[in-house]
Design a protein around this motif. Structure first.
Motif, PDB file in Angstrom:
ATOM      1  N   GLU A 237     -50.724  16.860  30.383  1.00 50.13           N
ATOM      2  CA  GLU A 237     -51.898  17.475  29.761  1.00 50.13           C
ATOM      3  C   GLU A 237     -51.607  18.890  29.272  1.00 50.13           C
ATOM      4  OE1 GLU A 237     -54.793  17.088  32.835  1.00 50.13           O
ATOM      5  OE2 GLU A 237     -55.456  15.106  32.170  1.00 50.13           O
ATOM      6  N   ASP A 238     -50.609  19.541  29.865  1.00 52.57           N
ATOM      7  CA  ASP A 238     -50.238  20.896  29.446  1.00 52.57           C
ATOM      8  C   ASP A 238     -48.925  20.821  28.679  1.00 52.57           C
ATOM      9  OD1 ASP A 238     -49.582  23.562  29.140  1.00 52.57           O
ATOM     10  OD2 ASP A 238     -50.424  24.129  31.077  1.00 52.57           O
ATOM     11  N   LYS A 239     -49.015  20.608  27.375  1.00 51.06           N
ATOM     12  CA  LYS A 239     -47.838  20.307  26.574  1.00 51.06           C
ATOM     13  C   LYS A 239     -46.810  21.431  26.597  1.00 51.06           C
ATOM     14  CE  LYS A 239     -50.395  19.567  22.929  1.00 51.06           C
ATOM     15  NZ  LYS A 239     -50.846  19.207  21.554  1.00 51.06           N
ATOM     16  N   GLU A 240     -47.280  22.681  26.498  1.00 49.68           N
ATOM     17  CA  GLU A 240     -46.347  23.808  26.454  1.00 49.68           C
ATOM     18  C   GLU A 240     -45.521  23.905  27.734  1.00 49.68           C
ATOM     19  OE1 GLU A 240     -49.430  23.891  25.482  1.00 49.68           O
ATOM     20  OE2 GLU A 240     -49.430  24.593  23.403  1.00 49.68           O
ATOM     21  N   ASP A 241     -46.180  23.795  28.897  1.00 56.07           N
ATOM     22  CA  ASP A 241     -45.471  23.870  30.166  1.00 56.07           C
ATOM     23  C   ASP A 241     -44.505  22.708  30.321  1.00 56.07           C
ATOM     24  OD1 ASP A 241     -46.511  26.219  30.972  1.00 56.07           O
ATOM     25  OD2 ASP A 241     -47.843  25.419  32.503  1.00 56.07           O
ATOM     26  N   LEU A 242     -44.912  21.539  29.857  1.00 54.73           N
ATOM     27  CA  LEU A 242     -44.059  20.352  29.961  1.00 54.73           C
ATOM     28  C   LEU A 242     -42.746  20.561  29.220  1.00 54.73           C
ATOM     29  CD1 LEU A 242     -43.716  17.295  30.676  1.00 54.73           C
ATOM     30  CD2 LEU A 242     -44.728  16.815  28.448  1.00 54.73           C
ATOM     31  N   ILE A 243     -42.818  21.006  27.976  1.00 50.63           N
ATOM     32  CA  ILE A 243     -41.598  21.169  27.186  1.00 50.63           C
ATOM     33  C   ILE A 243     -40.747  22.316  27.716  1.00 50.63           C
ATOM     34  CG2 ILE A 243     -40.739  21.775  24.891  1.00 50.63           C
ATOM     35  CD1 ILE A 243     -42.972  20.095  23.726  1.00 50.63           C
ATOM     36  N   ARG A 244     -41.406  23.393  28.176  1.00 47.97           N
ATOM     37  CA  ARG A 244     -40.639  24.490  28.776  1.00 47.97           C
ATOM     38  C   ARG A 244     -39.877  23.994  29.997  1.00 47.97           C
ATOM     39  NH1 ARG A 244     -41.373  26.778  33.124  1.00 47.97           N
ATOM     40  NH2 ARG A 244     -43.527  26.060  33.326  1.00 47.97           N
TER      41      ARG A 244
END
Length: 341
Positions: free
Chosen positions: A260-267
């Motif tokens: 659900e938190d795309k930015e944190d996932l990719i980081r």
């Protein structure tokens, strides 16, 4: 790890079978259905040795084995067959990449959808390009007679701060004078293209502050360069959850939160390995929790001097690595080639 050919054949057969079935693999199945032409007793002994080496695991009390993260790593790097894209897959991917009606961001967004549908995994992408940015305003915060906080507001409305130490004895009035000089002379200009003549003129204007000028110019350049226009894409979030590997919702909650938190996932994924090109992150090789039962295959790319990006897929640890890798490499190699022309 140096394995003999028989161990390699057995390990490869177990991983291939488990990727397809999701069920622990036993020696009788390998001896019969896989046609290894090795007795069940010999296979059992080899499986025990592979387990001792950390390449296989025995879940619960089952007689079968499943690959460990190390086993998958051995498979990906040394054992798996190369996947060949079908003509239909090539046509679908080419249709997206050759669509000149789209900007790059729209192409990447569409590619995440197509790759998710093609693989039945969750697809993600990230693109970033530098923004044309300048400093629009400076402010200063007095900390001590030799120390102050430089506050920079950029044209992208971001606020950056940098603590600066100086040999000049500061008062609030002295700091106010320095900030006034900065606002009068260094706002709204491209510092990287400043001429030597302009630099000499600045040194004259800054007078007693000239010793700080080179440090402040360097800080401004670093701040402006750090500005990026980024976009994050995620498609097929629910697809990963339909695999039996994630049937325990309580254990999967952290994964759902990450998705659900795309930015944190990719980081989190890309921080696990900073190599350019293709990366395969298996299970707990990620730096943080939540992805222990997943694998992430992603490809970093660069288009020209400006655009950097990541395109990848998330699935269970028993994902079809060969198919995923082949599709990602095809897309990235052709996307970069097309954009350079």
């Amino acid at each position: 790890m140096d394995l003999n050919e028989r161990k390699k054949r057995i390990l490869k057969s177990i991983v291939d079978t488990y990727i397809t079935s999701g069920e622990p693999v036993g020696s009788k199945y390998l001896s019969g259905a896989m046609g290894l032409d090795i007795s069940s007793a010999t296979i059992r002994n080899e499986m025990s040795e592979l387990e001792h080496l950390g390449l296989l695991e025995q879940p619960h009390t089952s007689a079968g084995r499943v690959p460990s993260a190390l086993g998958y790593r051995m498979y990906v790097e040394n054992l798996m067959n190369q996947y060949s894209l079908s003509l239909e897959e090539i046509n679908v991917l080419n249709e997206v990449m050759n669509s000149r009606l789209h900007h790059l961001s729209e192409i990447v967004s569409e590619l995440t959808r197509v790759l998710s549908d093609m693989t039945d995994y969750t697809a993600f992408a990230y693109t970033a390009k530098p923004k044309a940015s300048t400093i629009t305003r400076f402010e200063g915060v007095y900390l001590s007679p030799k120390n102050f906080l430089l506050v920079m507001i950029t044209s992208q409305e971001n606020v950056k701060t940098k603590q600066i130490k100086t040999d000049i004895t500061l008062t609030t009035d002295v700091l106010a004078a320095l900030i006034r000089l900065l606002n009068e002379n260094l706002t709204g200009i491209n510092i990287e293209h400043i001429s030597l003549e302009a630099l000499y003129s600045l040194e004259d204007k800054f007078g007693v502050f000239r010793g700080l000028l080179s440090d402040i110019l360097r800080i401004i350049v670093e701040t402006v360069r750090g500005e990026n226009e980024s976009q994050v894409y995620l498609d097929g979030m629910s697809k990963i959850l339909k695999y039996p590997d994630f049937s325990d919702i309580a254990k999967t909650q952290s994964l759902i939160s990450l998705l659900e938190d795309k930015e944190d996932l990719i980081r989190m994924i890309t921080d696990a390995n900073d190599r350019e090109g293709l990366n395969v992150v298996i299970g707990d090789e990620t730096l943080e929790g939540g992805l222990e039962r997943t694998s992430c295959v992603y490809h970093k790319f660069r288009i020209g001097d400006n655009v950097t990006g990541v395109l990848g897929l998330i699935g269970p640890k028993r994902m079809d690595y060969s198919g995923v890798i082949a599709r990602l490499e095809y897309v990235v190699n052709n996307l970069i080639g097309d954009e350079r022309n």
